[in-house]
Design an enzyme around this catalytic site. Structure first.
Site, short mmCIF file in Angstrom:
data_model
loop_
_atom_site.label_atom_id
_atom_site.label_comp_id
_atom_site.label_asym_id
_atom_site.label_seq_id
_atom_site.Cartn_x
_atom_site.Cartn_y
_atom_site.Cartn_z
N CYS A 1 2.64 -2.58 -7.95
CA CYS A 1 4.04 -2.96 -7.71
C CYS A 1 4.22 -3.76 -6.43
O CYS A 1 5.19 -4.50 -6.29
CB CYS A 1 4.92 -1.71 -7.69
N GLU B 1 11.40 4.02 -7.28
CA GLU B 1 10.35 3.14 -6.77
C GLU B 1 10.00 2.17 -7.90
O GLU B 1 9.28 2.53 -8.83
CB GLU B 1 9.13 3.95 -6.34
#
Length: 487
Positions: free
Chosen positions: A254, A219
């Site tokens: 993110c 991720e």
């Protein structure tokens, strides 16, 4: 405890993995009862230790209490509740159809745990992004090692203490530390590594995993674009961009907004609207606001300052730009038409800086986005269905939201993960269970239905029968079963 942390090396990591493998091999973690008990314990831990969690997040990031509750505590609790509700259904073998080639038969897909897994977390949402994948790993029946981020030391220490108190230590462990400890863990053979962080460390993790052919979920992140059409509700658009940038860990997310693309004619209106909403949310002096997290540490503060102070960038500031090193704060900052080859347009920003790039026509933005590495998220604000379709069809990203930002993360029926340089694999909801499971194919047959056709010698008649059966053509299958094909 400090001495134990300093001496965690490859040998101790090997012992740890050996102990967890022994637990996993006993079958303890595979039972429905064990999985439920651990998930219930984590849910109880979140309820009982909410105040301590909020305090740790404030120490690490000065995260506002409400933001900490919504983005970390509530979301982790929701993941736990969903797993508790759906676990029996997730674990149930799934019946699937079989073919004529195996008649009579039945088949199932059986989800089995991968084994002993490693979760390496990150610092920007240090509670959520540590426990969310751990919840998936437990639900799937694995033994787990969690390595929290040393850049969020208060949360890391809290997780280490609480999981010893609430979780089964024979199957769920926490290893604190920095590069040396992470390196020692990566030397071991795992059945899965789940990493959240940047692309540079992601490559290190993947290289270590390749040595043992260990599967990975990465991720990562990237530069998440926002494309803004001129036909939008400007007030709502500005509010949702501010929410997805400065009200989301002060840009340290993110999936947060990284840069905006809009038309030259519309940019001044958008900037005015963003300026107005920023003042509404954070006051006339945003540096005094208590509703924004701080920059995590001095290294990242200076990294962001260097992005701002680069030649041909510093004179592009149209909103904000103030900074306070002693409090690790940078005001919400908007820049207009910085050069595309500047570092701020080439690197993931991960902070409160927001460049706006202008184009003549909105359609020109598609090529601009696709020239960059694929991001973890991409956003479009438009009231034009044709533009929406083009955006979804032509922009590749881990996920997309239309007319909003970051909320796709909250939908448990959507997978959350990257593509290309923004990562591989996904999780959330059932996808978390799947990320830590192997879908085992199982075919059941009895001793009935035996046919000599499949066995040598393959006479001309047998070959015709076999081809008829494999062809799937109903007429030829019937001929084969009736024995019409002779040698």
């Amino acid at each position: 405890m400090e001495e134990a942390k300093q001496t965690f090396d490859v040998d101790k990591a090997a012992v740890l993995v050996k102990e967890l493998r022994k637990t996993f091999s006993s079958g303890k973690t595979k039972s429905y009862e064990w999985r439920m008990s651990q998930l219930e314990s984590i849910s109880k831990m979140i309820d009982e230790k909410e105040k301590e969690i909020i305090e740790a997040l404030h120490k690490d990031l000065s995260k506002p209490e409400l933001e900490a509750f919504i983005s970390e505590i509530s979301m982790t609790k929701s993941s736990c509740k969903l797993a508790l509700k759906e676990l029996k259904h997730w674990m149930m073998p799934k019946k699937v159809e079989t073919s004529m080639a195996t008649y009579p038969s039945s088949a199932k897909i059986v989800s089995e745990p991968l084994g002993v897994v490693l979760v390496i977390s990150t610092w920007n949402f240090p509670f959520l992004l540590s426990l969310d994948p751990v919840i998936g790993a437990i639900a799937a029946g694995n033994a787990v090692v969690l390595k929290p981020s040393e850049i969020a030391p208060a949360t890391s220490s809290l997780l280490a203490r609480l999981l010893v108190e609430y979780a089964d230590e024979s199957a769920i462990r926490v290893v604190e530390g920095a590069v040396a400890e992470t390196s020692a863990l990566l030397e071991q053979k795992w059945d899965k590594i789940f990493f959240t962080g940047g692309a540079r460390v992601g490559r290190i993790v993947m290289t270590a995993a390749a040595k043992h052919l260990t599967p990975v979920t990465l991720e990562l992140g990237g530069k998440c674009p926002v494309l803004v059409d001129s036909n939008v509700d400007l007030q709502v658009t500005a509010r949702r961009i501010v929410a997805g940038k400065w009200a989301c860990n002060n840009g340290q997310a993110c999936i947060g907004v990284d840069y905006i693309i809009t038309t030259k004619d519309f940019a001044p209106q958008l900037i005015d609207a963003l300026r107005s909403v920023l003042e509404e949310c954070f006051g006339k002096d945003p540096m005094e606001s208590k509703d924004r997290s701080r920059i995590v540490n001095s290294f990242h503060f200076m990294r962001l300052v260097n992005l701002l102070d680069e030649d041909k960038v510093s004179d592009k500031i149209v909103v904000g730009g103030q900074r306070d090193r002693s409090h690790l704060q940078i005001a919400p900052t908007i820049l207009l038409d910085v050069p595309d080859d500047s570092r701020i347009m080439q690197e993931e920003i991960f902070g409160p800086l927001l460049p706006i790039t202008t184009v003549e026509k909105l359609e020109d933005a598609f090529d601009m986005i696709n020239r960059k590495p694929k991001a973890l998220a991409a956003y479009l604000f438009s009231d034009d269905e044709q533009i929406e379709r083009k955006f979804v069809q032509n922009v590749s990203a881990g996920g997309i939201a239309i007319n909003d930002t970051i909320l796709q993360l909250t939908v448990p029926t959507l997978p959350f993960g990257g593509v290309g340089e923004s990562g591989m694999g996904s999780y959330h909801g059932k996808f978390s269970f799947d990320a830590f499971s192997h879908n085992k194919a199982v075919l059941y047959r009895s001793f009935a239905g035996e046919s000599p056709t499949r066995y040598p010698p393959y006479t001309p008649g047998k070959q015709k029968q076999m081809k008829a059966l494999i062809s799937g053509d109903v007429f030829n299958i019937m001929l084969a079963l009736l024995g019409w094909f002779k040698d």
